[in-house]
Design a protein around this motif. Sequence first.
Motif, PDB file in Angstrom:
ATOM      1  N   ARG A  66      -6.297   9.178  28.086  1.00  0.00           N
ATOM      2  CA  ARG A  66      -5.570   9.688  29.259  1.00  0.00           C
ATOM      3  C   ARG A  66      -6.477   9.951  30.481  1.00  0.00           C
ATOM      4  O   ARG A  66      -6.173  10.800  31.306  1.00  0.00           O
ATOM      5  CB  ARG A  66      -4.779  10.939  28.869  1.00  0.00           C
ATOM      6  N   ALA A  67      -7.565   9.188  30.589  1.00  0.00           N
ATOM      7  CA  ALA A  67      -8.438   9.360  31.767  1.00  0.00           C
ATOM      8  C   ALA A  67      -7.695   8.950  33.039  1.00  0.00           C
ATOM      9  O   ALA A  67      -6.984   7.943  33.040  1.00  0.00           O
ATOM     10  CB  ALA A  67      -9.701   8.506  31.620  1.00  0.00           C
ATOM     11  N   VAL A  68      -7.830   9.761  34.090  1.00  0.00           N
ATOM     12  CA  VAL A  68      -7.279   9.409  35.408  1.00  0.00           C
ATOM     13  C   VAL A  68      -8.304   9.744  36.490  1.00  0.00           C
ATOM     14  O   VAL A  68      -9.232  10.528  36.261  1.00  0.00           O
ATOM     15  CB  VAL A  68      -5.952  10.157  35.747  1.00  0.00           C
ATOM     16  N   MET A  69      -8.106   9.142  37.673  1.00  0.00           N
ATOM     17  CA  MET A  69      -9.089   9.302  38.748  1.00  0.00           C
ATOM     18  C   MET A  69      -9.245  10.777  39.165  1.00  0.00           C
ATOM     19  O   MET A  69      -8.275  11.536  39.189  1.00  0.00           O
ATOM     20  CB  MET A  69      -8.681   8.450  39.950  1.00  0.00           C
ATOM     21  N   HIS A  70     -10.472  11.157  39.471  1.00  0.00           N
ATOM     22  CA  HIS A  70     -10.846  12.477  39.998  1.00  0.00           C
ATOM     23  C   HIS A  70     -10.737  13.617  38.979  1.00  0.00           C
ATOM     24  O   HIS A  70     -10.852  14.785  39.335  1.00  0.00           O
ATOM     25  CB  HIS A  70     -10.061  12.821  41.271  1.00  0.00           C
ATOM     26  N   VAL A  71     -10.535  13.287  37.705  1.00  0.00           N
ATOM     27  CA  VAL A  71     -10.605  14.248  36.594  1.00  0.00           C
ATOM     28  C   VAL A  71      -9.842  15.547  36.857  1.00  0.00           C
ATOM     29  O   VAL A  71     -10.450  16.602  37.111  1.00  0.00           O
ATOM     30  CB  VAL A  71     -12.077  14.566  36.212  1.00  0.00           C
ATOM     31  N   ALA A  76      -9.077  17.379  31.640  1.00  0.00           N
ATOM     32  CA  ALA A  76     -10.383  17.743  31.085  1.00  0.00           C
ATOM     33  C   ALA A  76     -10.211  18.736  29.936  1.00  0.00           C
ATOM     34  O   ALA A  76     -10.810  18.578  28.864  1.00  0.00           O
ATOM     35  CB  ALA A  76     -11.270  18.341  32.178  1.00  0.00           C
ATOM     36  N   ARG A  77      -9.340  19.734  30.135  1.00  0.00           N
ATOM     37  CA  ARG A  77      -9.134  20.748  29.084  1.00  0.00           C
ATOM     38  C   ARG A  77      -8.535  20.114  27.837  1.00  0.00           C
ATOM     39  O   ARG A  77      -8.937  20.428  26.713  1.00  0.00           O
ATOM     40  CB  ARG A  77      -8.218  21.856  29.612  1.00  0.00           C
ATOM     41  N   GLU A  78      -7.594  19.213  28.075  1.00  0.00           N
ATOM     42  CA  GLU A  78      -6.936  18.551  26.936  1.00  0.00           C
ATOM     43  C   GLU A  78      -7.968  17.731  26.132  1.00  0.00           C
ATOM     44  O   GLU A  78      -8.021  17.799  24.904  1.00  0.00           O
ATOM     45  CB  GLU A  78      -5.866  17.619  27.513  1.00  0.00           C
ATOM     46  N   ALA A  79      -8.789  16.995  26.842  1.00  0.00           N
ATOM     47  CA  ALA A  79      -9.788  16.147  26.166  1.00  0.00           C
ATOM     48  C   ALA A  79     -10.824  17.013  25.435  1.00  0.00           C
ATOM     49  O   ALA A  79     -11.247  16.679  24.319  1.00  0.00           O
ATOM     50  CB  ALA A  79     -10.475  15.249  27.188  1.00  0.00           C
ATOM     51  N   ARG A  80     -11.213  18.130  26.045  1.00  0.00           N
ATOM     52  CA  ARG A  80     -12.179  19.030  25.388  1.00  0.00           C
ATOM     53  C   ARG A  80     -11.592  19.564  24.083  1.00  0.00           C
ATOM     54  O   ARG A  80     -12.284  19.655  23.063  1.00  0.00           O
ATOM     55  CB  ARG A  80     -12.506  20.207  26.318  1.00  0.00           C
ATOM     56  N   GLU A  81     -10.310  19.902  24.116  1.00  0.00           N
ATOM     57  CA  GLU A  81      -9.646  20.442  22.934  1.00  0.00           C
ATOM     58  C   GLU A  81      -9.558  19.378  21.829  1.00  0.00           C
ATOM     59  O   GLU A  81      -9.825  19.654  20.663  1.00  0.00           O
ATOM     60  CB  GLU A  81      -8.245  20.954  23.331  1.00  0.00           C
ATOM     61  N   VAL A  82      -9.209  18.154  22.231  1.00  0.00           N
ATOM     62  CA  VAL A  82      -9.131  17.063  21.246  1.00  0.00           C
ATOM     63  C   VAL A  82     -10.513  16.837  20.615  1.00  0.00           C
ATOM     64  O   VAL A  82     -10.636  16.670  19.396  1.00  0.00           O
ATOM     65  CB  VAL A  82      -8.589  15.765  21.907  1.00  0.00           C
ATOM     66  N   ALA A  83     -11.545  16.849  21.454  1.00  0.00           N
ATOM     67  CA  ALA A  83     -12.908  16.650  20.922  1.00  0.00           C
ATOM     68  C   ALA A  83     -13.245  17.740  19.902  1.00  0.00           C
ATOM     69  O   ALA A  83     -13.828  17.467  18.840  1.00  0.00           O
ATOM     70  CB  ALA A  83     -13.921  16.668  22.064  1.00  0.00           C
ATOM     71  N   SER A  98     -13.598   6.818  36.454  1.00  0.00           N
ATOM     72  CA  SER A  98     -12.635   7.842  36.024  1.00  0.00           C
ATOM     73  C   SER A  98     -12.856   8.208  34.565  1.00  0.00           C
ATOM     74  O   SER A  98     -12.799   9.391  34.190  1.00  0.00           O
ATOM     75  CB  SER A  98     -11.201   7.336  36.214  1.00  0.00           C
ATOM     76  N   THR A  99     -13.103   7.215  33.737  1.00  0.00           N
ATOM     77  CA  THR A  99     -13.303   7.464  32.302  1.00  0.00           C
ATOM     78  C   THR A  99     -14.663   8.114  32.058  1.00  0.00           C
ATOM     79  O   THR A  99     -14.777   9.076  31.282  1.00  0.00           O
ATOM     80  CB  THR A  99     -13.163   6.145  31.509  1.00  0.00           C
ATOM     81  N   THR A 100     -15.679   7.622  32.750  1.00  0.00           N
ATOM     82  CA  THR A 100     -16.994   8.262  32.625  1.00  0.00           C
ATOM     83  C   THR A 100     -16.888   9.723  33.064  1.00  0.00           C
ATOM     84  O   THR A 100     -17.471  10.624  32.444  1.00  0.00           O
ATOM     85  CB  THR A 100     -18.045   7.534  33.492  1.00  0.00           C
ATOM     86  N   GLY A 101     -16.120   9.945  34.137  1.00  0.00           N
ATOM     87  CA  GLY A 101     -15.945  11.313  34.651  1.00  0.00           C
ATOM     88  C   GLY A 101     -15.311  12.229  33.623  1.00  0.00           C
ATOM     89  O   GLY A 101     -15.666  13.410  33.523  1.00  0.00           O
ATOM     90  N   LEU A 102     -14.383  11.705  32.847  1.00  0.00           N
ATOM     91  CA  LEU A 102     -13.756  12.521  31.797  1.00  0.00           C
ATOM     92  C   LEU A 102     -14.788  12.864  30.720  1.00  0.00           C
ATOM     93  O   LEU A 102     -14.853  14.005  30.236  1.00  0.00           O
ATOM     94  CB  LEU A 102     -12.561  11.767  31.186  1.00  0.00           C
ATOM     95  N   GLY A 103     -15.615  11.878  30.361  1.00  0.00           N
ATOM     96  CA  GLY A 103     -16.694  12.153  29.405  1.00  0.00           C
ATOM     97  C   GLY A 103     -17.598  13.263  29.917  1.00  0.00           C
ATOM     98  O   GLY A 103     -18.005  14.164  29.170  1.00  0.00           O
ATOM     99  N   LYS A 104     -17.881  13.230  31.223  1.00  0.00           N
ATOM    100  CA  LYS A 104     -18.748  14.253  31.817  1.00  0.00           C
ATOM    101  C   LYS A 104     -18.096  15.640  31.735  1.00  0.00           C
ATOM    102  O   LYS A 104     -18.782  16.639  31.504  1.00  0.00           O
ATOM    103  CB  LYS A 104     -19.048  13.889  33.273  1.00  0.00           C
ATOM    104  N   ALA A 105     -16.776  15.675  31.923  1.00  0.00           N
ATOM    105  CA  ALA A 105     -16.080  16.971  31.852  1.00  0.00           C
ATOM    106  C   ALA A 105     -16.203  17.557  30.444  1.00  0.00           C
ATOM    107  O   ALA A 105     -16.357  18.770  30.276  1.00  0.00           O
ATOM    108  CB  ALA A 105     -14.609  16.791  32.223  1.00  0.00           C
ATOM    109  N   ILE A 106     -16.160  16.697  29.429  1.00  0.00           N
ATOM    110  CA  ILE A 106     -16.328  17.177  28.045  1.00  0.00           C
ATOM    111  C   ILE A 106     -17.771  17.655  27.839  1.00  0.00           C
ATOM    112  O   ILE A 106     -18.025  18.737  27.302  1.00  0.00           O
ATOM    113  CB  ILE A 106     -15.976  16.055  27.031  1.00  0.00           C
ATOM    114  N   ALA A 107     -18.718  16.854  28.315  1.00  0.00           N
ATOM    115  CA  ALA A 107     -20.135  17.194  28.114  1.00  0.00           C
ATOM    116  C   ALA A 107     -20.513  18.487  28.835  1.00  0.00           C
ATOM    117  O   ALA A 107     -21.321  19.274  28.334  1.00  0.00           O
ATOM    118  CB  ALA A 107     -21.011  16.047  28.606  1.00  0.00           C
ATOM    119  N   LEU A 108     -19.924  18.701  29.988  1.00  0.00           N
ATOM    120  CA  LEU A 108     -20.229  19.904  30.765  1.00  0.00           C
ATOM    121  C   LEU A 108     -19.881  21.162  29.975  1.00  0.00           C
ATOM    122  O   LEU A 108     -20.584  22.170  30.016  1.00  0.00           O
ATOM    123  CB  LEU A 108     -19.415  19.864  32.072  1.00  0.00           C
ATOM    124  N   ASP A 109     -18.801  21.056  29.212  1.00  0.00           N
ATOM    125  CA  ASP A 109     -18.285  22.197  28.452  1.00  0.00           C
ATOM    126  C   ASP A 109     -19.005  22.364  27.113  1.00  0.00           C
ATOM    127  O   ASP A 109     -19.270  23.477  26.660  1.00  0.00           O
ATOM    128  CB  ASP A 109     -16.787  21.936  28.233  1.00  0.00           C
TER     129      ASP A 109
END
Length: 357
Positions: A66-71, A76-83, A98-109
Amino acid sequence: MSTRDFVYTSQPQRVVFGAGALAHLAREIDALGARRALVLSTPEQRVQAERVADMLGAHAAGVFDRAVMHVPIETAREAREVARQLDADCAVAIGGGSTTGLGKAIALDSGLPILAIPTTYAGSEMTPIYGLTEAGVKKTGKDFRVLPRTVIYDPELSRTLPVGLSVTSGINAIAHAAEGLYAQDSNPVMDLMAEEGIAALARALPAIRTKPDDIDARSDALYGAWLSGTVLGNVGMALHHKLCHTLGGSFNLPHAEVHTVVLPHALAFNAQAAPQAMTRIACALGTASAPQGIQDLARHSGAPIALRDIGMKESDLDLAADIAVRNPYWNPKPFGPAERNDIRALLQRAWAGEPPG
Ligand SMILES: NC(=O)C1=CN([C@@H]2O[C@H](COP(=O)(O)OP(=O)(O)OC[C@H]3O[C@@H](n4cnc5c(N)ncnc54)[C@H](OP(=O)(O)O)[C@@H]3O)[C@@H](O)[C@H]2O)C=CC1
Ligand SMILES: O=C(O)/C=C\C(=O)CC(=O)O
């Protein structure tokens, strides 16, 4: 040649480059010491993500598509929870910025390592910069936890990137290199990478327009994207990126297209304050003028050259100028509230698609 004072810090990253390089995925996951990788993609690139998950076999924890532009922060919260639920110890991002950005949002957390497999030329995979959008406002920051540990560049994967997007995404990459050449914290290594990146992309984009699945041209473009992304990751952004973040973040204009339209005008604004950078950009493009050379590259490659053609309303230009000068980035020619009318004039030219003034 004269030398100058500089600071250069190399960043710890592993890059695997080449047509068919995706075949090394399992080896690279092993090298990261990961056991359970969550694969990320946009909904439309799910098939590709599933192919990646199949290649990982028992090391695939699942696919989040479910990656989308500008995260958006909700995504981001949903993906972190799934991870967390899947007990993932690594994120594999296959797709564009957009997809790399979602990965970054997970890594940041969570600090999870990212293995990025870019399929556009945006360059996010080479930077510690992240962006998150909350309540309609996009904020960017820098954190080395989000820098992907491994990047697999496989030009085969970009063969399907439509020509229009290939050109605009390529000019998004050129923008990173061009601004790197006049960055406050530039250094000779990044300057070399910037020039080589611009030259590779200037060669590749017309060739991709002629023959979109030409693997040599795709390879050249991805090589240019790698170099340009590295520049963005190592030195500061200036006026051009500030204008693009304003227009993309506050007026929802498409990222790569905005970069393509604005770059000639931002370079023209900076031309007198950064003459050496202009010479190097023009030289890499093989043209007499850096600003005009970029606009010609876009026009001849069929890309938009006017903000009015990518969804910007003329009535919003005043507000855009106000926002852009509110918290300016460092720029060789300062642009604060005192230069608001100059920025407004720049935006008017970009809106109308006029030659860079
Ligand atoms: N932090 C950083 O350092 C940087 C961040 N960014 C951020 O990245 C985002 C923009 O990245 P960008 O790559 O331009 O945009 P996207 O990742 O949104 O990708 C743009 C489009 O390309 C399509 N696409 C991607 N790869 C392929 C392919 N191989 N074949 C066919 N279609 C493909 C996608 O289609 P579909 O939707 O169908 O999947 C998508 O619609 C922005 O949010 C920007 O802020 C950009 C540069 C640097
Ligand atoms: O928005 C971000 O994620 C941060 C930086 C960029 O988008 C760079 C760019 O404008 O291409």
